[in-house]
Design a protein around this motif. Structure first.
Motif, PDB file in Angstrom:
ATOM      1  N   PHE A  66     -29.667 -26.013 -49.206  1.00  0.00           N
ATOM      2  CA  PHE A  66     -28.472 -25.383 -48.173  1.00  0.00           C
ATOM      3  C   PHE A  66     -28.819 -24.634 -47.148  1.00  0.00           C
ATOM      4  O   PHE A  66     -28.705 -24.880 -45.690  1.00  0.00           O
ATOM      5  N   THR A  67     -30.185 -23.226 -47.624  1.00  0.00           N
ATOM      6  CA  THR A  67     -30.605 -22.679 -46.437  1.00  0.00           C
ATOM      7  C   THR A  67     -31.410 -23.352 -46.349  1.00  0.00           C
ATOM      8  O   THR A  67     -32.075 -23.125 -44.703  1.00  0.00           O
ATOM      9  N   ALA A  68     -32.621 -24.224 -46.532  1.00  0.00           N
ATOM     10  CA  ALA A  68     -33.609 -25.178 -45.697  1.00  0.00           C
ATOM     11  C   ALA A  68     -33.086 -26.254 -45.656  1.00  0.00           C
ATOM     12  O   ALA A  68     -33.594 -26.463 -43.862  1.00  0.00           O
ATOM     13  N   GLY A  69     -32.022 -26.552 -45.511  1.00  0.00           N
ATOM     14  CA  GLY A  69     -30.681 -27.672 -44.380  1.00  0.00           C
ATOM     15  C   GLY A  69     -30.668 -27.022 -43.321  1.00  0.00           C
ATOM     16  O   GLY A  69     -30.268 -27.455 -42.149  1.00  0.00           O
ATOM     17  N   ALA A  98     -19.212 -30.840 -42.877  1.00  0.00           N
ATOM     18  CA  ALA A  98     -18.109 -30.868 -43.444  1.00  0.00           C
ATOM     19  C   ALA A  98     -18.526 -32.031 -44.609  1.00  0.00           C
ATOM     20  O   ALA A  98     -18.136 -32.144 -45.486  1.00  0.00           O
ATOM     21  N   ILE A  99     -19.416 -32.648 -43.513  1.00  0.00           N
ATOM     22  CA  ILE A  99     -20.202 -34.689 -44.563  1.00  0.00           C
ATOM     23  C   ILE A  99     -20.839 -33.661 -45.942  1.00  0.00           C
ATOM     24  O   ILE A  99     -19.903 -34.289 -46.969  1.00  0.00           O
ATOM     25  N   GLY A 100     -21.614 -32.958 -45.194  1.00  0.00           N
ATOM     26  CA  GLY A 100     -22.393 -32.163 -46.923  1.00  0.00           C
ATOM     27  C   GLY A 100     -21.253 -31.836 -48.168  1.00  0.00           C
ATOM     28  O   GLY A 100     -21.736 -32.217 -49.045  1.00  0.00           O
ATOM     29  N   SER A 101     -20.145 -30.917 -47.054  1.00  0.00           N
ATOM     30  CA  SER A 101     -19.175 -30.483 -48.622  1.00  0.00           C
ATOM     31  C   SER A 101     -18.900 -31.881 -48.965  1.00  0.00           C
ATOM     32  O   SER A 101     -18.741 -32.061 -50.484  1.00  0.00           O
ATOM     33  N   ALA A 102     -18.317 -32.673 -48.504  1.00  0.00           N
ATOM     34  CA  ALA A 102     -17.924 -33.893 -49.050  1.00  0.00           C
ATOM     35  C   ALA A 102     -18.423 -34.390 -49.929  1.00  0.00           C
ATOM     36  O   ALA A 102     -18.377 -34.695 -51.382  1.00  0.00           O
ATOM     37  N   ALA A 103     -19.937 -34.546 -49.500  1.00  0.00           N
ATOM     38  CA  ALA A 103     -21.026 -35.659 -50.915  1.00  0.00           C
ATOM     39  C   ALA A 103     -20.984 -34.320 -51.848  1.00  0.00           C
ATOM     40  O   ALA A 103     -21.234 -35.164 -52.386  1.00  0.00           O
ATOM     41  N   VAL A 104     -21.030 -33.098 -51.815  1.00  0.00           N
ATOM     42  CA  VAL A 104     -21.080 -32.375 -52.926  1.00  0.00           C
ATOM     43  C   VAL A 104     -19.885 -32.342 -53.933  1.00  0.00           C
ATOM     44  O   VAL A 104     -20.696 -33.063 -55.447  1.00  0.00           O
ATOM     45  N   ILE A 105     -18.948 -33.066 -53.352  1.00  0.00           N
ATOM     46  CA  ILE A 105     -17.825 -33.349 -54.569  1.00  0.00           C
ATOM     47  C   ILE A 105     -18.261 -34.644 -54.937  1.00  0.00           C
ATOM     48  O   ILE A 105     -17.731 -34.817 -56.505  1.00  0.00           O
ATOM     49  N   LEU A 116     -25.913 -33.932 -55.686  1.00  0.00           N
ATOM     50  CA  LEU A 116     -25.641 -33.147 -55.528  1.00  0.00           C
ATOM     51  C   LEU A 116     -27.213 -32.237 -54.319  1.00  0.00           C
ATOM     52  O   LEU A 116     -26.022 -31.663 -53.560  1.00  0.00           O
ATOM     53  N   PHE A 117     -28.174 -32.476 -55.005  1.00  0.00           N
ATOM     54  CA  PHE A 117     -29.113 -31.671 -53.900  1.00  0.00           C
ATOM     55  C   PHE A 117     -29.202 -31.935 -52.072  1.00  0.00           C
ATOM     56  O   PHE A 117     -29.384 -31.536 -51.570  1.00  0.00           O
ATOM     57  N   ILE A 118     -29.323 -33.439 -52.661  1.00  0.00           N
ATOM     58  CA  ILE A 118     -28.876 -33.968 -51.070  1.00  0.00           C
ATOM     59  C   ILE A 118     -27.999 -33.372 -49.926  1.00  0.00           C
ATOM     60  O   ILE A 118     -28.032 -32.965 -49.249  1.00  0.00           O
ATOM     61  N   ALA A 119     -26.628 -32.925 -50.750  1.00  0.00           N
ATOM     62  CA  ALA A 119     -25.514 -32.451 -50.448  1.00  0.00           C
ATOM     63  C   ALA A 119     -25.697 -31.500 -49.655  1.00  0.00           C
ATOM     64  O   ALA A 119     -25.067 -31.573 -48.469  1.00  0.00           O
ATOM     65  N   LEU A 120     -25.916 -30.583 -50.707  1.00  0.00           N
ATOM     66  CA  LEU A 120     -25.931 -29.041 -50.283  1.00  0.00           C
ATOM     67  C   LEU A 120     -27.092 -28.861 -49.243  1.00  0.00           C
ATOM     68  O   LEU A 120     -26.825 -27.906 -48.384  1.00  0.00           O
ATOM     69  N   PHE A 121     -28.177 -29.739 -49.052  1.00  0.00           N
ATOM     70  CA  PHE A 121     -28.735 -30.009 -47.794  1.00  0.00           C
ATOM     71  C   PHE A 121     -28.474 -30.040 -46.417  1.00  0.00           C
ATOM     72  O   PHE A 121     -28.670 -29.308 -45.454  1.00  0.00           O
ATOM     73  N   GLY A 126     -23.984 -26.357 -42.004  1.00  0.00           N
ATOM     74  CA  GLY A 126     -22.661 -24.858 -41.638  1.00  0.00           C
ATOM     75  C   GLY A 126     -23.211 -23.615 -41.662  1.00  0.00           C
ATOM     76  O   GLY A 126     -22.700 -22.539 -40.598  1.00  0.00           O
ATOM     77  N   THR A 127     -23.884 -23.289 -42.064  1.00  0.00           N
ATOM     78  CA  THR A 127     -24.263 -21.762 -42.552  1.00  0.00           C
ATOM     79  C   THR A 127     -25.244 -21.660 -41.052  1.00  0.00           C
ATOM     80  O   THR A 127     -24.671 -21.216 -40.358  1.00  0.00           O
ATOM     81  N   ALA A 128     -25.790 -22.908 -40.473  1.00  0.00           N
ATOM     82  CA  ALA A 128     -26.722 -22.452 -39.966  1.00  0.00           C
ATOM     83  C   ALA A 128     -26.097 -22.068 -38.339  1.00  0.00           C
ATOM     84  O   ALA A 128     -25.975 -21.518 -37.456  1.00  0.00           O
ATOM     85  N   THR A 129     -24.798 -23.142 -38.080  1.00  0.00           N
ATOM     86  CA  THR A 129     -24.083 -22.833 -36.870  1.00  0.00           C
ATOM     87  C   THR A 129     -22.974 -22.178 -37.072  1.00  0.00           C
ATOM     88  O   THR A 129     -22.910 -21.388 -36.546  1.00  0.00           O
ATOM     89  N   ASN A 130     -22.862 -21.518 -37.754  1.00  0.00           N
ATOM     90  CA  ASN A 130     -22.188 -20.327 -38.501  1.00  0.00           C
ATOM     91  C   ASN A 130     -22.766 -19.349 -37.096  1.00  0.00           C
ATOM     92  O   ASN A 130     -22.375 -17.792 -36.355  1.00  0.00           O
ATOM     93  N   LEU A 131     -24.069 -18.735 -37.835  1.00  0.00           N
ATOM     94  CA  LEU A 131     -24.995 -18.285 -36.508  1.00  0.00           C
ATOM     95  C   LEU A 131     -25.373 -18.334 -35.839  1.00  0.00           C
ATOM     96  O   LEU A 131     -25.102 -17.311 -35.154  1.00  0.00           O
ATOM     97  N   GLN A 132     -25.995 -19.397 -35.398  1.00  0.00           N
ATOM     98  CA  GLN A 132     -25.850 -20.066 -33.983  1.00  0.00           C
ATOM     99  C   GLN A 132     -24.684 -19.613 -33.485  1.00  0.00           C
ATOM    100  O   GLN A 132     -25.330 -19.766 -31.783  1.00  0.00           O
TER     101      GLN A 132
END
Length: 418
Positions: A66-69, A98-105, A116-121, A126-132
């Protein structure tokens, strides 16, 4: 001759100071929501992968993914913001999270590690946007108040960031009632929180801070009142490199130690509630000191606070390495210092970058800098699991602390050149 109606090109432009207050309020609301989305996933991501794969060596992979994503998302959000403004850029990033979160579930329900790995990517957006979002807080701020504007946006993440991990156990129970694995429960919270953050920004981030800042700058230029020093205190390419280095190193060290702490605690018999508490304290320390940090950066300078970041991270690494595995209190203190060191580095580094880059290329450059931060986090997350499997958690923590000292010669060299 009597004066008529104002003819200045700035007459119809919203007052930047008033607009800034509204913008900060909206950003604060969105950051509270997104903080919950970010923290919930961080708390259980490694545990979910460990449960699916049955090995600790790849437990750092979710954080790396998810950090690479977030690296890819940082480029996208930066480019969209550069072309269309902060509002569409940030809203798109949170919606993707949000779409990634749904995919993780879905991946957890299907017990599918590949999905799971695709979804976490994707979740990493969300992490990037939170920082931006921190950059949006500084677009209209006066040069002497930029760090404080950044810190206002960052501190808002604290409320959601503290609530998110502590909701890991309740959301896990809720997920089980729905027939979903309990470790996927926090991603239900993440998906809802990110979607609401996107909605808040799309509806209420008006005027757009970056677009208004450009308009104000052009209007002042046309009126012959532009003050280049007020909008660009550029230190040249060296400023970008230093600001990026400060944030890259703090991110690398923070992610590496943070990622493996829940796994380390789990291996010593602690449950999700205990690890959630430690991560909540950590995330609180990442964001809660922001107002003080912003004041320190504006008052005493970027370089001194950047140096303090390296020293604080060293202390965190030493304490984490020395803390007994059964001591929740000492691990919580170590993670609090880790969060504080990250906060000092992020606010100082962000201020350096914002000072250095002119408005014409600001969003795009900020996005590219955040890519390097994301790559550093991905590296730290991936390497952390491998290192702990090969050596131990204390070895990882101590290595991270020592690595953070690389900030000191870089800051000293820049200060000497100035």
């Amino acid at each position: 001759m009597t004066s008529t109606a104002p003819t200045s090109t700035t007459a119809s432009i919203p007052e930047p100071a008033q607009a800034q207050l509204r913008i900060l309020r909206v950003l604060v609301a969105s950051q509270i929501l997104s903080g919950a989305g970010l923290a919930a996933g961080v708390t259980v991501g490694a545990l979910l992968a460990q449960d699916m794969l049955g090995t600790t060596s790849l437990a750092g992979l979710p954080s790396a993914l998810f950090t690479a994503g977030s690296a890819l998302a940082a480029v996208a959000v930066g480019r969209i913001s550069q072309a269309r403004g902060r509002r569409p850029g940030l809203a798109t990033g949170y919606l993707t999270g949000a779409i990634g979160s749904a995919a993780v579930i879905i991946a957890a329900v299907l017990d599918n590690p590949f999905l799971l790995f695709i979804a976490l990517f994707v979740y990493g957006a969300g992490t990037a946007t939170n920082l931006q979002a921190r950059y949006a807080g500084a677009d209209l701020a006066a040069p002497g108040h930029r760090a404080r504007a950044v810190s206002t946006v960052l501190v808002a993440t604290t409320l959601g960031g503290i609530a998110g991990p502590n909701l890991a156990a309740p959301t896990g129970s809720f997920a089980e009632h729905l027939g979903i694995p309990d470790l996927a429960g926090p991603f239900i919270l993440s998906g809802i929180a990110y979607a609401l953050a996107a909605l808040v920004l799309a509806l209420w981030l008006r005027p757009d801070p970056l677009l208004l800042a450009r308009t104000v700058a052009r209007a002042k230029e046309a009126d012959g009142t532009a003050n280049p020093a007020a909008t660009d205190t550029s230190e040249g390419p060296g400023g970008v490199v230093l600001g990026a280095l400060v944030m890259v190193l703090t991110q690398l060290v923070m992610v590496a130690i943070m990622t493996m702490t829940p796994v380390h605690m789990h291996d010593h018999g602690h449950g999700t509630a205990a690890s959630g508490l430690v991560i909540a304290i950590h995330i609180g320390a990442m964001y809660l000191p922001s107002p003080l940090t912003g004041w320190l950066v504006d008052r005493y300078g970027r370089m001194k606070v950047a140096a303090a970041s390296g020293i604080t991270l060293l202390a965190a690494g030493i304490l984490a390495a020395a803390a007994p595995g059964d001591s929740v209190a000492l691990l919580a203190l170590a993670l609090a210092l880790l969060g504080l060191g990250w906060n000092l580095g992020l606010v100082a580094g962000t201020a350096i970058i914002t000072d250095t880059v002119p408005l014409a290329t600001r969003a795009r450059t900020q996005g590219l800098v955040d890519v390097s931060i994301a790559i550093a986090g991905a590296t730290g997350g991936m390497a952390s699991g491998i290192m702990v499997a090969a050596t131990s958690y204390p070895a990882l923590a101590l290595t991270g602390g020592v690595l953070s000292l690389a900030l000191l010669p870089a800051v000293a060299a820049t200060a000497y050149r100035r």
